[in-house]
Design an enzyme around this catalytic site. Structure first.
Site, PDB file in Angstrom:
ATOM      1  N   GLU A   1      38.884  43.692  35.402  1.00 30.88           N
ATOM      2  CA  GLU A   1      39.606  44.525  36.363  1.00 30.88           C
ATOM      3  C   GLU A   1      40.859  43.847  36.904  1.00 30.88           C
ATOM      4  OE1 GLU A   1      35.472  46.108  38.354  1.00 30.88           O
ATOM      5  OE2 GLU A   1      36.909  44.978  39.532  1.00 30.88           O
TER       6      GLU A   1
ATOM      7  N   CYS B   1      45.873  41.581  42.060  1.00 31.13           N
ATOM      8  CA  CYS B   1      44.627  40.826  42.120  1.00 31.13           C
ATOM      9  C   CYS B   1      44.107  40.770  40.688  1.00 31.13           C
ATOM     10  CB  CYS B   1      43.690  41.580  43.052  1.00 31.13           C
ATOM     11  SG  CYS B   1      42.080  40.838  43.194  1.00 31.13           S
TER      12      CYS B   1
ATOM     13  N   CYS C   1      30.817  36.490  35.990  1.00 35.50           N
ATOM     14  CA  CYS C   1      30.897  35.262  36.784  1.00 35.50           C
ATOM     15  C   CYS C   1      29.507  34.639  36.823  1.00 35.50           C
ATOM     16  CB  CYS C   1      31.362  35.572  38.203  1.00 35.50           C
ATOM     17  SG  CYS C   1      31.628  34.099  39.211  1.00 35.50           S
TER      18      CYS C   1
ATOM     19  N   CYS D   1      27.120  34.743  43.854  1.00 35.92           N
ATOM     20  CA  CYS D   1      27.196  34.888  45.311  1.00 35.92           C
ATOM     21  C   CYS D   1      26.439  36.174  45.663  1.00 35.92           C
ATOM     22  CB  CYS D   1      28.652  34.969  45.774  1.00 35.92           C
ATOM     23  SG  CYS D   1      29.575  33.449  45.422  1.00 35.92           S
TER      24      CYS D   1
ATOM     25  N   CYS E   1      28.208  39.688  45.998  1.00 34.15           N
ATOM     26  CA  CYS E   1      29.321  40.005  45.109  1.00 34.15           C
ATOM     27  C   CYS E   1      28.872  40.779  43.865  1.00 34.15           C
ATOM     28  CB  CYS E   1      30.026  38.717  44.687  1.00 34.15           C
ATOM     29  SG  CYS E   1      31.383  38.998  43.540  1.00 34.15           S
TER      30      CYS E   1
ATOM     31  N   CYS F   1      35.776  43.084  44.121  1.00 39.64           N
ATOM     32  CA  CYS F   1      35.431  42.226  42.997  1.00 39.64           C
ATOM     33  C   CYS F   1      34.309  42.796  42.110  1.00 39.64           C
ATOM     34  CB  CYS F   1      35.013  40.872  43.566  1.00 39.64           C
ATOM     35  SG  CYS F   1      34.913  39.585  42.346  1.00 39.64           S
TER      36      CYS F   1
HETATM   37  N1  SAH Z   1      35.437  33.276  42.535  1.00 41.32           N
HETATM   38  C1  SAH Z   1      36.554  33.257  43.432  1.00 41.32           C
HETATM   39  C2  SAH Z   1      37.517  34.400  43.279  1.00 41.32           C
HETATM   40  C3  SAH Z   1      36.983  35.823  43.095  1.00 41.32           C
HETATM   41  S1  SAH Z   1      36.342  36.732  44.456  1.00 41.32           S
HETATM   42  C4  SAH Z   1      36.050  33.173  44.850  1.00 41.32           C
HETATM   43  O1  SAH Z   1      34.885  33.437  45.087  1.00 41.32           O
HETATM   44  O2  SAH Z   1      36.819  32.797  45.745  1.00 41.32           O
HETATM   45  C5  SAH Z   1      37.597  36.905  45.662  1.00 41.32           C
HETATM   46  C6  SAH Z   1      37.023  37.075  47.051  1.00 41.32           C
HETATM   47  O3  SAH Z   1      36.327  38.337  47.191  1.00 41.32           O
HETATM   48  C7  SAH Z   1      36.022  35.983  47.405  1.00 41.32           C
HETATM   49  O4  SAH Z   1      36.295  35.473  48.670  1.00 41.32           O
HETATM   50  C8  SAH Z   1      34.712  36.750  47.369  1.00 41.32           C
HETATM   51  O5  SAH Z   1      33.743  36.114  48.140  1.00 41.32           O
HETATM   52  C9  SAH Z   1      35.136  38.106  47.922  1.00 41.32           C
HETATM   53  N2  SAH Z   1      34.147  39.167  47.721  1.00 41.32           N
HETATM   54  C10 SAH Z   1      33.260  39.322  46.722  1.00 41.32           C
HETATM   55  N3  SAH Z   1      32.483  40.402  46.933  1.00 41.32           N
HETATM   56  C11 SAH Z   1      32.880  40.955  48.092  1.00 41.32           C
HETATM   57  C12 SAH Z   1      32.466  42.084  48.842  1.00 41.32           C
HETATM   58  N4  SAH Z   1      31.479  42.860  48.444  1.00 41.32           N
HETATM   59  N5  SAH Z   1      33.116  42.335  50.007  1.00 41.32           N
HETATM   60  C13 SAH Z   1      34.129  41.557  50.411  1.00 41.32           C
HETATM   61  N6  SAH Z   1      34.567  40.479  49.741  1.00 41.32           N
HETATM   62  C14 SAH Z   1      33.949  40.170  48.606  1.00 41.32           C
END
Ligand code: SAH
Length: 363
Positions: free
Chosen positions: A100, A113, A120, A124, A127, A338
């Site tokens: 994406e 973005c 990944c 997390c 995510c 994401c």
């Molecule tokens: N792996 C990297 C970059 C990709 S995610 C990282 O984690 O920093 C970019 C941002 O989006 C990260 O801060 C991640 O924690 C956040 N993110 C992921 N899922 C999310 C969600 N459901 N709501 C808000 N932010 C989210």
């Protein structure tokens, strides 16, 4: 059976290297080295989709280029548009993987973005990308290609800013990402100022150290999301390998000011005591804090913190002398967080109409 001769992928090369290769090639074909320079400008500066369309070059030379080099495209599988101008693209790669890219206009700025991996590995807990697991690293041409593809659209998107906040962990793919940083920043590439390019990481230390070595002023964002190891381990399993104290140390040693990203999870990490702990960490490394409202379409059963709760949290940080911003909601009628578009496509086809999607939060 015919086998395709191995062609050099020009989009995997830093602009200076691509130009060097192309000038030598042009010379070897007797058309003058400057013709190579012309081709090089059509990679990123004034992108053109194929050699055949480089009409400022002699026809036979275009055929020779096509036989020797590749300019791979990413296939656009889906595009969605929000009423606020946010556009979300799903690209299909040669092996069927999908990634994406989101474009977010804001006044005079357009932020792209971009994704750095298909899937990944980091899992997390909130995510959507983590849910689908890790497929593979993207190549430099697949990462920078997202920017190139948007420039090639009938209605081209030319970004003022690029953030590595799409799918994947850029620091787990540093080999490709470091080339992409050069492509994006080089005046002979996309020409985007280094301070307008942000790499976001969960805190992969070797990656942070490698990026600190770069002389350009690229920005670093760290996904902190919890102020203690105990809580962070639950939200981000990577904290076992790279614990908070070492991440903060790396942030402090980083040559430029870093940003903390902190997603607000109701009743989990959003209490005043968390804010006070977070303030301490931010002070230790002089970080700026970005509070991110949770996008409800992620993973797990978390609930977003209320707007008032976020403000309260922010004011605790401010009282401790920490600079803080609350990221604003964009594209609220399409699912642009994401990994969400791809997950959507995997779950059901055709995708739900835009008006049934949940909230979207992006920078
Ligand atoms: N792996 C990297 C970059 C990709 S995610 C990282 O984690 O920093 C970019 C941002 O989006 C990260 O801060 C991640 O924690 C956040 N993110 C992921 N899922 C999310 C969600 N459901 N709501 C808000 N932010 C989210």
């Amino acid at each position: 059976m015919t086998t395709e001769p191995l062609r050099v992928n020009l989009l995997d090369l830093a602009p200076a290297e691509a130009e060097r290769v192309l000038r030598a090639f042009a010379e070897s074909r007797g058309v003058g080295a400057y013709r190579g320079g012309q081709v090089a400008r059509h990679l990123w500066t004034k992108p053109v989709a194929s050699f055949a369309l480089m009409t400022d070059l002699p026809l036979t030379f275009r055929d020779e280029l096509d036989a020797a080099f590749a300019l791979p495209r990413l296939a656009l599988a889906t595009e969605q548009r929000s009423t606020d101008g946010t556009r979300k693209f799903l690209f299909r790669l040669h092996d069927g993987q999908t990634i994406e890219t989101v474009s977010i206009p804001d006044g005079n700025r357009v932020t792209l973005c971009i994704s750095s991996q298909a899937g990944c590995a980091l899992q997390c807990s909130f995510c959507a990308t983590g849910l689908m697991g890790f497929a593979r690293n993207l190549t430099a041409s697949e990462i920078a290609g997202q920017v190139r593809e948007l420039a090639l659209l009938p209605e081209p998107v030319s970004p003022t800013n690029v953030v590595f906040m799409g799918m994947g962990e850029p620091m787990m793919n540093w080999k490709a990402v470091q080339v992409v940083l050069t492509i994006l920043n080089d005046p002979a590439g996309c020409g985007i100022g280094a301070r307008h390019i942000t790499v976001s990481t969960v805190g992969v230390l070797p990656g942070i150290e490698a990026m600190a070595q770069r002389p350009e002023q690229f920005r670093l964002a760290i996904s902190v999301h919890a102020p203690s190891d105990e809580l962070r381990r639950q939200l981000m399993p990577v904290n076992i390998k790279f614990p908070l104290a070492r991440v903060i140390e790396a942030a402090a040693a980083f040559s430029r000011r870093v940003t903390f990203e902190y997603v607000m999870l109701s009743g989990v990490n959003d209490q005043p005591a968390h804010a006070a702990e977070l303030a301490l960490l931010a002070t230790q490394c002089g970080a700026f804090v970005n509070l991110i409202p949770l996008h409800p379409g992620g993973a797990g059963s978390y609930l977003p913190t209320s707007a008032e709760g976020i403000q309260r949290f922010a004011s605790v940080l401010t009282r401790h002398g920490v600079e803080v911003a609350v990221r604003k909601s964009r594209g609220t009628d399409i699912a642009a967080a994401c990994g969400q578009l791809r997950v959507e496509r995997l779950r059901r086809r055709p995708p739900r109409p835009a008006d049934e999607h949940g909230q979207v939060e992006k920078p």
